[in-house]
Design a protein around this motif. Structure first.
Motif, short mmCIF file in Angstrom:
data_model
loop_
_atom_site.label_atom_id
_atom_site.label_comp_id
_atom_site.label_asym_id
_atom_site.label_seq_id
_atom_site.Cartn_x
_atom_site.Cartn_y
_atom_site.Cartn_z
N ALA A 29 0.82 -1.22 0.00
CA ALA A 29 0.00 0.00 0.00
C ALA A 29 0.85 1.26 0.00
O ALA A 29 0.48 2.27 -0.64
CB ALA A 29 -0.94 -0.01 1.21
N ILE A 30 2.00 1.26 0.71
CA ILE A 30 2.80 2.48 0.81
C ILE A 30 3.89 2.58 -0.25
O ILE A 30 4.46 3.65 -0.46
CB ILE A 30 3.42 2.64 2.22
CG1 ILE A 30 4.48 1.55 2.49
CG2 ILE A 30 2.35 2.66 3.29
CD1 ILE A 30 5.24 1.76 3.79
N ALA A 31 4.17 1.47 -0.94
CA ALA A 31 5.27 1.45 -1.92
C ALA A 31 5.16 2.54 -2.99
O ALA A 31 6.19 3.11 -3.38
CB ALA A 31 5.36 0.08 -2.58
N VAL A 67 -3.49 8.85 2.09
CA VAL A 67 -3.93 9.04 3.48
C VAL A 67 -4.58 7.76 4.01
O VAL A 67 -4.30 7.31 5.13
CB VAL A 67 -4.91 10.23 3.58
CG1 VAL A 67 -5.61 10.25 4.93
CG2 VAL A 67 -4.16 11.54 3.34
N ASP A 68 -5.40 7.13 3.19
CA ASP A 68 -6.09 5.91 3.63
C ASP A 68 -5.08 4.79 3.90
O ASP A 68 -5.21 4.04 4.87
CB ASP A 68 -7.09 5.46 2.57
CG ASP A 68 -7.83 4.20 2.98
OD1 ASP A 68 -8.57 4.24 3.99
OD2 ASP A 68 -7.65 3.15 2.32
N ALA A 69 -4.04 4.67 3.04
CA ALA A 69 -3.03 3.63 3.23
C ALA A 69 -2.31 3.80 4.57
O ALA A 69 -2.03 2.83 5.27
CB ALA A 69 -2.02 3.66 2.08
N LEU A 70 -2.03 5.05 4.94
CA LEU A 70 -1.34 5.31 6.20
C LEU A 70 -2.26 5.10 7.40
O LEU A 70 -1.91 4.41 8.36
CB LEU A 70 -0.78 6.74 6.21
CG LEU A 70 0.33 7.03 5.21
CD1 LEU A 70 0.67 8.52 5.22
CD2 LEU A 70 1.58 6.21 5.51
N VAL A 71 -3.45 5.69 7.35
CA VAL A 71 -4.37 5.63 8.49
C VAL A 71 -4.82 4.21 8.78
O VAL A 71 -4.86 3.76 9.93
CB VAL A 71 -5.57 6.57 8.25
CG1 VAL A 71 -6.64 6.35 9.31
CG2 VAL A 71 -5.12 8.02 8.22
#
Length: 547
Positions: A29-31, A67-71
């Motif tokens: 998700a963060i890559a 934002v969704d990937a982090l949260v």
């Protein structure tokens, strides 16, 4: 507080606990928007930078997804200022766009007029622009498309390039998948590039970047210019293309110091096109000699500065950059982004290794102590001489000998930067030395003998760092290098990562003089190995010789 595998911090670092449930999903998700900095055993560190966020935006990801990937994956609440900054930074991308206007040709348009007003007052940008069509649109000189993108990135307003690409001169090319097939990640990489139009594919050495290039060429079916680091690498490209595609030898030209052939597929070296005669680049006509449909940059992280300037003139052509690492020691990653394109695809080295496509590697640093005389000479030397003194310490010779003996019969490369040292090693090990002055015919002959097992040990200078296919090499011993270059570390490790027919592990040794700059620079190079998740052990030379 949740059990998420991420810890997101206000300094824009993101920690990933790799043993936590959901770690793999979180990493995926963060890559697209976070750059991996360190990847030791248990906690991997990523950093969110403006360039990484704009890369993600250019590849089609929006701030809501980031934002969704982090949260959704964070163990603790994500710092609110960080989220605001992400939204604002990503929002800067695309407020300016470059496109083709039916009446005026290339134009720069804005969705936010004050941004355009700001740009029109920038002394470096104004000369690239023509007259204003209306309050939101200004004409762009066609030759300035690349340089304009470069400057806009530097002032923090990266433009979305919607001007598209010319098809170029058509030329039939197809893959011949007989007895082999593109691997899934190679197919995905070629598709991601083509869907994006231009950009960079990041794959480890040995993962088959050439085949990604061939797949892109088959998709384009157009004349192609391939830029490579040296003549030997160019001839390897030619061999692969003849073996894997419908292309014949006659359709592929070599443009190098030795030959000047321009054909539908032309492979040119960076050296020849950046060579100056009386202060002028005499080989620039190569870029205009055909109506190229695709330009491929091999080892794009090594792209010389003059080629960036030439690349600025190729913005209407599809451009594919291939590399094992986007780390540039000169910090010009932004130029790769603006002139070649954003990162379109990458796969971590260890993922490819886990799938069996590259060999597992053991990384070992062997520390030795210089002789008393060398230590005194080092202590009293000028700073610019110190690195050579410790790099070429005579106590390294018996260490290299013992490593070669330990791996007797295994294909071994001894790699260094200083020619006197390499000649001495060649004499000590009774094996050939390949350096810059070695003629291409002799290089290719020795590399072929190494590939087929006639030679088990080769001493090589940095000419073997790049694009040399030595699939059976299982041991590399580096005795000296280019200061602390992580880029070089990537290339040298890459010499070993082609999968071995018998599944053997690769061994990557660094012989280092303790208590010197050699140790300091080795620590810097380790960063690359840590980033890729390789375990790194340190041993004493005496322990190695007396196990």
């Amino acid at each position: 507080m949740s059990n998420g595998p991420l810890i997101v911090q206000s300094d824009k670092t993101v920690l990933l606990e790799v043993d936590q449930d959901g770690a793999e999903q979180a990493r995926t998700a963060i890559a697209p928007f976070a750059e991996l900095e360190r990847a030791p055993e248990h906690v991997h560190t990523y950093r969110i930078t403006p360039l990484a966020l704009w890369n993600a935006r250019a590849a089609g990801h929006d701030a809501e997804q980031v934002v969704d990937a982090l949260v959704s994956n964070s163990r603790f609440p994500v710092p609110q200022p960080l989220l605001v900054d992400i939204v604002d930074t990503m929002g800067r991308f695309g407020r300016l766009s470059i496109a083709n206007h039916p009446a005026h040709g290339l134009v720069l348009s804005t969705t936010d007029r004050p941004v355009l007003e700001e740009i029109l007052r920038n002394k470096k940008i104004v000369p690239m622009l023509g007259s204003r069509i209306d309050e939101d649109t200004v004409i762009v000189h066609p030759s300035e498309r690349g340089r304009l993108k470069q400057q806009l990135l530097k002032v923090g307003w990266p433009a979305e390039d919607l001007a598209g690409y010319v098809d170029g001169e058509a030329h039939p090319i197809s893959l011949h998948e007989e007895g082999w097939a593109l691997r899934d990640y190679q197919r995905q990489a070629a598709k991601a590039f083509w869907d994006g139009g231009s950009g960079v594919v990041v794959l480890p050495c040995g993962a088959g970047k050439t085949l990604v290039g061939a797949a892109a060429m088959a998709q384009a079916e157009a004349t192609t210019l391939i830029l490579v680091t040296n003549t030997v690498a160019g001839r390897q490209w030619k061999r692969e293309l003849v073996a894997r595609t419908s292309l014949t030898e006659d359709e592929i030209g070599e443009y190098s110091g030795e030959r000047k052939e321009i054909r539908p597929i032309t492979i040119a070296t960076y050296q020849v096109i950046t060579r100056r005669t009386k202060g002028e680049y005499r080989h620039l006509e190569l870029f205009d000699s055909r109506d190229w449909g695709l330009v491929v940059y091999d080892e794009v992280h090594l792209l010389p500065a003059p080629v960036f300037r030439m690349t600025a003139d190729l913005q209407s052509r599809r451009r594919l950059g291939l590399t094992a690492t986007l780390v540039r020691e000169d910090g010009r990653e932004g130029d790769v982004f603006s002139l070649i394109g954003p990162k379109r695809f990458d796969v971590p080295w260890r993922d490819i290794e886990a799938q069996g496509w590259i060999a597992p590697a053991e990384c070992i640093e062997v520390r030795t102590t210089m002789t008393e005389a060398e230590r005194l000479r080092y202590a009293t030397a000028e700073s610019d001489e110190r690195y050579k003194i410790c790099s070429t310490a005579r106590t390294k010779l018996p260490v290299v000998r013992s490593i070669v003996d330990k791996h007797a019969g295994e294909p071994t490369l001894v790699i260094g930067a200083y020619l006197d040292q390499l000649d001495e090693l060649g004499g000590e090990l009774e094996c050939p030395v390949i350096q810059g002055s070695t003629k291409n015919a002799e290089r290719e002959k020795l590399f072929d003998q190494f590939r087929n097992g006639e030679l088990t040990t080769l001493v090589v200078s940095k000419v073997a760092n790049f694009s040399i296919d030595l699939p059976e090499a299982t041991v590399a011993i580096q005795v000296s290098g280019t200061f602390g270059s992580r880029q070089e570390e990537a290339q040298r490790l890459g010499r070993l990562l082609r999968p071995k027919e018998d599944g053997r592990q690769a061994h990557f040794y660094s012989v280092v003089a303790r208590d010197t700059l050699d140790t300091d620079y080795a620590a810097h190079r380790q960063r690359f190995l840590a980033e890729q998740g390789y375990a790194y052990t340190i041993t004493d030379a005496d322990d190695l010789r007396n196990p």
